[in-house]
Design a protein around this motif. Structure first.
Motif, mmCIF file in Angstrom:
data_model
loop_
_atom_site.group_PDB
_atom_site.id
_atom_site.type_symbol
_atom_site.label_atom_id
_atom_site.label_comp_id
_atom_site.label_asym_id
_atom_site.label_seq_id
_atom_site.Cartn_x
_atom_site.Cartn_y
_atom_site.Cartn_z
ATOM 1 N N VAL A 139 0.847 -1.194 0.000
ATOM 2 C CA VAL A 139 0.000 0.000 0.000
ATOM 3 C C VAL A 139 0.881 1.241 0.000
ATOM 4 O O VAL A 139 1.784 1.376 0.842
ATOM 5 N N ALA A 140 0.637 2.153 -0.926
ATOM 6 C CA ALA A 140 1.386 3.404 -0.995
ATOM 7 C C ALA A 140 0.772 4.426 -0.043
ATOM 8 O O ALA A 140 -0.445 4.504 0.101
ATOM 9 N N VAL A 141 1.631 5.192 0.632
ATOM 10 C CA VAL A 141 1.184 6.193 1.597
ATOM 11 C C VAL A 141 1.790 7.541 1.243
ATOM 12 O O VAL A 141 2.991 7.646 0.968
ATOM 13 N N GLU A 142 0.942 8.578 1.241
ATOM 14 C CA GLU A 142 1.409 9.941 0.967
ATOM 15 C C GLU A 142 1.034 10.849 2.131
ATOM 16 O O GLU A 142 -0.102 10.840 2.606
ATOM 17 N N GLN A 194 3.858 1.294 8.139
ATOM 18 C CA GLN A 194 4.637 1.889 7.069
ATOM 19 C C GLN A 194 6.130 1.624 7.259
ATOM 20 O O GLN A 194 6.676 1.776 8.348
ATOM 21 N N THR A 247 6.016 2.519 1.944
ATOM 22 C CA THR A 247 4.906 1.621 1.682
ATOM 23 C C THR A 247 4.528 0.836 2.936
ATOM 24 O O THR A 247 5.294 0.747 3.891
ATOM 25 N N PRO A 253 -3.938 -1.207 -7.320
ATOM 26 C CA PRO A 253 -3.194 -0.429 -6.327
ATOM 27 C C PRO A 253 -4.107 0.211 -5.279
ATOM 28 O O PRO A 253 -5.224 0.637 -5.565
ATOM 29 N N ARG A 302 -3.854 3.282 -2.418
ATOM 30 C CA ARG A 302 -3.038 4.448 -2.034
ATOM 31 C C ARG A 302 -3.787 5.255 -0.989
ATOM 32 O O ARG A 302 -4.973 5.589 -1.168
ATOM 33 N N ILE A 341 -3.812 8.777 1.462
ATOM 34 C CA ILE A 341 -3.281 10.139 1.552
ATOM 35 C C ILE A 341 -3.676 10.749 2.888
ATOM 36 O O ILE A 341 -4.859 10.790 3.240
#
Length: 288
Positions: A93-96, A127, A132, A180, A182, A184
């Motif tokens: 999982v992408a984290v911003e 994270q 990620t 994906p 993601r 935020i």
């Protein structure tokens, strides 16, 4: 009480559990276990009338296949149920973090919480240094994404993008790791401040509004000698607040059923991004 017999069929699983669901705690009491026979057939005799969950699994080499199904037992036998097994997979999982220092201390903790009538377990991840979150042993199903920041005061989860579509606050059908996910985080948490009339030893409970239907957010605080209280660093959203002269049962206080009992007497508050909301409360009696 009336009893029924369960006759589910599948050709894939070996061990089957009959489970009493406990939606609030997330803990499920296993009522009975059986192993399937030839062709995958199994039977639970003399089952009480109520909602149940079924969980089945089989280990093949080093992989455990699992499947889940709800079942309602009433007066008649339940037959021809099918539980479909699937192998687990790993999701990255992408984290911003918007407007956060690149090398800041922010970390995200993520939970995938199964949605609906299922005995599937929550899945957690933290994270990593590459930004990620690695979620392991994810089984196909419908989930709600829950996330919060660690060492990230003032930030809140603002967006959940799955396959490029916004799914914040909505269930997500996760079948495999190909699409994906993601998350935020943004700055701009709010707060609630207030006073309690004749506070004494009263305590104030705060629930996220959706706790009325699902496990969610809860806090408890006391007032100061002047009757003031505050809930800081709140995510934007809707809340219920109520003051109690005496808290009888702290566990009961956190349950959705309890909130339903006191909702009409509670203050309904909306916290906007970066806002501070003021409310005045009077202690209400503990419901019997």
């Amino acid at each position: 009480p009336p009893r029924s017999t369960l006759f589910p069929y599948t050709t894939l699983f070996r061990s089957v559990r009959l489970i009493i669901p406990d939606y609030w705690s997330g803990n499920y009491g296993v009522e009975a276990r059986v192993n399937s026979g030839e062709g995958g057939a199994f039977e639970f005799p003399a089952v009480s009338e109520r909602d149940w969950h079924l969980a089945a699994e089989i280990k093949r080499d080093k992989t455990t296949l699992k499947g889940f199904a709800p079942v309602l037992v009433q007066r008649l036998d339940v037959e021809d149920l099918v539980i479909r097994l699937a192998a687990p997979f790993t999701m990255n999982v992408a984290v911003e973090w918007k407007d956060a220092p690149k090398d800041g201390p922010q970390r995200a903790n993520i939970a995938l919480r199964p949605d609906g009538d299922t005995a599937a377990e929550n899945i957690y991840g933290t994270q990593q240094d590459d930004g990620t979150v690695r979620l392991e042993d994810v089984y196909p199903g419908t989930y709600r994404v829950d996330a919060y920041g660690y060492k990230a005061q003032g930030y809140h989860l603002a967006s959940v993008l799955f396959a490029g579509e916004e799914r914040f606050g909505q269930p997500v059908d996760i079948i495999n790791a190909s699409l994906p996910l993601r998350l935020i985080f943004e700055q701009g948490n709010g707060s609630i401040r207030g006073t309690i009339e004749n506070c004494g030893n009263a305590e104030v409970a705060l629930w996220a509004a959706d706790t009325a239907t699902r496990d969610s957010y809860f806090r408890l605080t006391a007032c100061d000698p002047a009757g003031h209280f505050e809930f800081a660093d709140l995510h934007p959203g809707e809340y219920y607040a109520a003051a109690f002269a005496a808290v009888v049962d702290r566990y009961q206080l956190q349950t959705p059923d309890f909130l339903r009992l006191v909702m009409a007497q509670s203050a309904h508050v909306r916290v906007e991004k970066g806002s501070m909301v003021s409310i005045d409360l009077k202690p209400i009696p503990w419901p019997e």
